[in-house]
Design a protein around this motif. Structure first.
Motif, PDB file in Angstrom:
ATOM      1  N   VAL A 127       0.738  -1.143  -0.037  1.00 40.23           N
ATOM      2  CA  VAL A 127       0.301  -0.308   0.339  1.00 40.23           C
ATOM      3  C   VAL A 127       1.200   1.197   0.049  1.00 40.23           C
ATOM      4  N   MET A 128       2.009   1.047   0.906  1.00 39.49           N
ATOM      5  CA  MET A 128       3.159   2.805   1.663  1.00 39.49           C
ATOM      6  C   MET A 128       4.283   1.703   2.048  1.00 39.49           C
ATOM      7  N   ASP A 129       4.865   2.223   1.210  1.00 38.59           N
ATOM      8  CA  ASP A 129       6.478   1.162   2.168  1.00 38.59           C
ATOM      9  C   ASP A 129       6.500   1.158   3.090  1.00 38.59           C
ATOM     10  N   SER A 130       7.661   0.638   4.456  1.00 41.01           N
ATOM     11  CA  SER A 130       7.011   0.413   5.525  1.00 41.01           C
ATOM     12  C   SER A 130       7.480   1.165   6.300  1.00 41.01           C
ATOM     13  N   THR A 131       8.352   2.380   5.924  1.00 43.74           N
ATOM     14  CA  THR A 131       8.264   3.550   6.659  1.00 43.74           C
ATOM     15  C   THR A 131       7.294   3.953   6.987  1.00 43.74           C
ATOM     16  N   ALA A 132       6.755   4.406   6.016  1.00 41.58           N
ATOM     17  CA  ALA A 132       5.656   5.012   6.142  1.00 41.58           C
ATOM     18  C   ALA A 132       4.311   4.434   7.184  1.00 41.58           C
ATOM     19  N   THR A 133       4.136   3.252   6.575  1.00 43.16           N
ATOM     20  CA  THR A 133       3.246   2.932   6.802  1.00 43.16           C
ATOM     21  C   THR A 133       3.602   2.319   8.663  1.00 43.16           C
ATOM     22  N   SER A 134       4.062   2.359   8.841  1.00 36.36           N
ATOM     23  CA  SER A 134       5.477   2.510  10.285  1.00 36.36           C
ATOM     24  C   SER A 134       4.622   2.861  10.596  1.00 36.36           C
ATOM     25  N   LEU A 135       5.025   4.773  10.375  1.00 36.53           N
ATOM     26  CA  LEU A 135       5.072   6.126  10.912  1.00 36.53           C
ATOM     27  C   LEU A 135       3.545   6.340  11.178  1.00 36.53           C
ATOM     28  N   CYS A 136       2.239   5.672  10.154  1.00 39.43           N
ATOM     29  CA  CYS A 136       1.503   6.053  10.573  1.00 39.43           C
ATOM     30  C   CYS A 136       0.226   5.000  11.604  1.00 39.43           C
ATOM     31  N   MET A 137       1.439   3.813  11.986  1.00 38.90           N
ATOM     32  CA  MET A 137       0.911   3.229  12.921  1.00 38.90           C
ATOM     33  C   MET A 137       1.144   3.753  14.085  1.00 38.90           C
ATOM     34  N   ASP A 138       2.722   4.041  14.429  1.00 37.40           N
ATOM     35  CA  ASP A 138       2.288   4.718  15.683  1.00 37.40           C
ATOM     36  C   ASP A 138       2.096   5.794  15.749  1.00 37.40           C
ATOM     37  N   ASN A 139       1.876   6.826  14.907  1.00 36.16           N
ATOM     38  CA  ASN A 139       1.192   7.765  15.347  1.00 36.16           C
ATOM     39  C   ASN A 139      -0.186   7.517  15.287  1.00 36.16           C
ATOM     40  N   GLU A 140      -1.076   6.955  15.152  1.00 34.09           N
ATOM     41  CA  GLU A 140      -2.730   6.718  14.942  1.00 34.09           C
ATOM     42  C   GLU A 140      -3.261   7.222  14.033  1.00 34.09           C
ATOM     43  N   ILE A 141      -3.012   7.488  12.663  1.00 34.80           N
ATOM     44  CA  ILE A 141      -3.167   8.562  11.846  1.00 34.80           C
ATOM     45  C   ILE A 141      -3.853   7.128  11.227  1.00 34.80           C
ATOM     46  N   PRO A 142      -5.864   7.374  10.574  1.00 33.89           N
ATOM     47  CA  PRO A 142      -5.624   6.985   9.509  1.00 33.89           C
ATOM     48  C   PRO A 142      -6.034   7.125   8.968  1.00 33.89           C
ATOM     49  N   MET A 143      -6.049   6.420   7.420  1.00 34.15           N
ATOM     50  CA  MET A 143      -5.615   6.167   6.216  1.00 34.15           C
ATOM     51  C   MET A 143      -6.507   6.319   5.557  1.00 34.15           C
ATOM     52  N   ILE A 144      -6.819   6.056   4.272  1.00 37.57           N
ATOM     53  CA  ILE A 144      -8.255   5.747   3.315  1.00 37.57           C
ATOM     54  C   ILE A 144      -7.728   6.123   1.934  1.00 37.57           C
ATOM     55  N   VAL A 145      -7.716   4.695   1.671  1.00 31.46           N
ATOM     56  CA  VAL A 145      -7.116   4.291  -0.002  1.00 31.46           C
ATOM     57  C   VAL A 145      -8.384   3.856  -0.991  1.00 31.46           C
ATOM     58  N   PHE A 146      -8.155   4.940  -1.895  1.00 27.06           N
ATOM     59  CA  PHE A 146      -9.193   5.109  -3.038  1.00 27.06           C
ATOM     60  C   PHE A 146      -8.934   5.784  -4.236  1.00 27.06           C
ATOM     61  N   ASP A 147      -9.972   5.594  -5.353  1.00 27.19           N
ATOM     62  CA  ASP A 147      -9.883   5.555  -6.614  1.00 27.19           C
ATOM     63  C   ASP A 147      -9.965   6.956  -7.239  1.00 27.19           C
ATOM     64  N   LEU A 148      -9.236   7.546  -7.743  1.00 25.05           N
ATOM     65  CA  LEU A 148      -8.639   9.199  -7.984  1.00 25.05           C
ATOM     66  C   LEU A 148      -8.936   9.412  -9.113  1.00 25.05           C
ATOM     67  N   THR A 149      -9.635   7.532 -10.021  1.00 25.30           N
ATOM     68  CA  THR A 149      -9.901   8.409 -10.923  1.00 25.30           C
ATOM     69  C   THR A 149     -11.894   8.522 -11.491  1.00 25.30           C
ATOM     70  N   GLN A 150     -12.176   7.951 -10.813  1.00 25.95           N
ATOM     71  CA  GLN A 150     -13.595   8.258 -10.213  1.00 25.95           C
ATOM     72  C   GLN A 150     -14.005   9.544  -9.791  1.00 25.95           C
ATOM     73  N   ARG A 151     -14.544  10.672 -10.627  1.00 25.88           N
ATOM     74  CA  ARG A 151     -14.934  11.478 -10.362  1.00 25.88           C
ATOM     75  C   ARG A 151     -15.579  11.823  -8.977  1.00 25.88           C
ATOM     76  N   GLY A 152     -15.072  12.514  -7.737  1.00 28.46           N
ATOM     77  CA  GLY A 152     -16.058  12.857  -6.370  1.00 28.46           C
ATOM     78  C   GLY A 152     -16.228  12.194  -5.148  1.00 28.46           C
ATOM     79  N   ASN A 153     -14.751  11.098  -6.114  1.00 30.67           N
ATOM     80  CA  ASN A 153     -14.354   9.941  -4.906  1.00 30.67           C
ATOM     81  C   ASN A 153     -13.544  10.790  -3.572  1.00 30.67           C
TER      82      ASN A 153
END
Length: 238
Positions: free
Chosen positions: A197-223
């Motif tokens: 999804v992201m590299d392990s450094t980025a993933t660990s940083l979000c996990m340790d600091n409890e930041i939620p993430m949404i992975v979504f499709d940008l090609t669908q307008r309005g998403n």
């Protein structure tokens, strides 16, 4: 602030490839214009938005080093590519009436401000979009890691990762038609399953600091707007 939105301050991570559209290389003005239009809507509704943009549509540091180029040098070239993308975004935003500032982690005072955390937060509070360019300013770090780091620094409610697929799958949906999409998943599961999804450094940083993430499709307008409203348009990672 529009009460429909689930998040007040967000960081949007855009890949450089997203700006290239179907042409696969460079900056497609139509794609950038369309993006600016969607962003103008949410900013006018009172959402505070920071954007981290990649540079893969112009140059990829990893690809350069694979061809024998010095890795640090290749990464610096990639960082300069992100500044080009940031300036293109700024131009499009301002044509849609959205005030924005480019802040670069590499000093380029003629075209951008230096990245200063407190100044960036002040811009957000004043309703300006802050476009964060040049990664972290260090080689060996991806723009995904930049997005995770800036999300922590700017104290955002959510990190939104815009991609070309509609979420996180247990395997590559392009090659495996049976791939299953997760509605939500934990960072620990992503690391233990080795999901890209992201590299392990980025993933660990979000996990340790409890930041939620949404992975979504940008090609669908309005998403972007739908994801901010908490609608099911991708995978929530927590």
């Amino acid at each position: 602030m529009n009460q429909d939105y689930a998040y007040k301050r967000v960081l949007l991570k855009l890949s450089g490839e997203a700006l290239a559209g179907d042409q696969g290389y460079g900056i497609d003005p139509k794609v950038v214009d369309d993006l600016a239009e969607q962003i103008a809507e949410i900013v006018n509704d009172g959402v505070q938005l920071a954007v981290v943009v990649g540079g893969g549509n112009i140059f990829r540091g990893l690809a350069g080093s694979a061809e024998g180029m010095d890795r640090a040098q290749a990464d610096y070239i990639g960082m300069l590519a992100t500044v080009m993308n940031a300036l293109a975004l700024q131009d499009a935003f301002e044509r849609h009436g959205v005030f924005s500032r480019v802040q670069s982690a590499i000093n380029m005072q003629e075209v951008s401000e230096p990245y200063i955390r407190r100044r960036a937060i002040r811009h957000l509070e004043k309703g300006r979009v802050v476009i964060l360019a040049a990664g972290t300013g260090n080689p060996y770090f991806t723009t995904d890691t930049t997005a995770a780091l800036r999300a922590c620094e700017l104290d955002v409610d959510c990190l939104m990762k815009a991609t070309k697929v509609d979420g996180v799958y247990d395997s590559d949906p392009k090659t495996n038609p049976q791939a299953e999409r997760f509605d939500d998943i934990t960072y620990m599961e992503i690391l233990s399953r080795g999901l890209h999804v992201m590299d392990s450094t980025a993933t660990s940083l979000c996990m340790d600091n409890e930041i939620p993430m949404i992975v979504f499709d940008l090609t669908q307008r309005g998403n972007i707007s739908k994801a901010l409203r908490g609608e099911d348009v991708g995978t929530v990672i927590h």
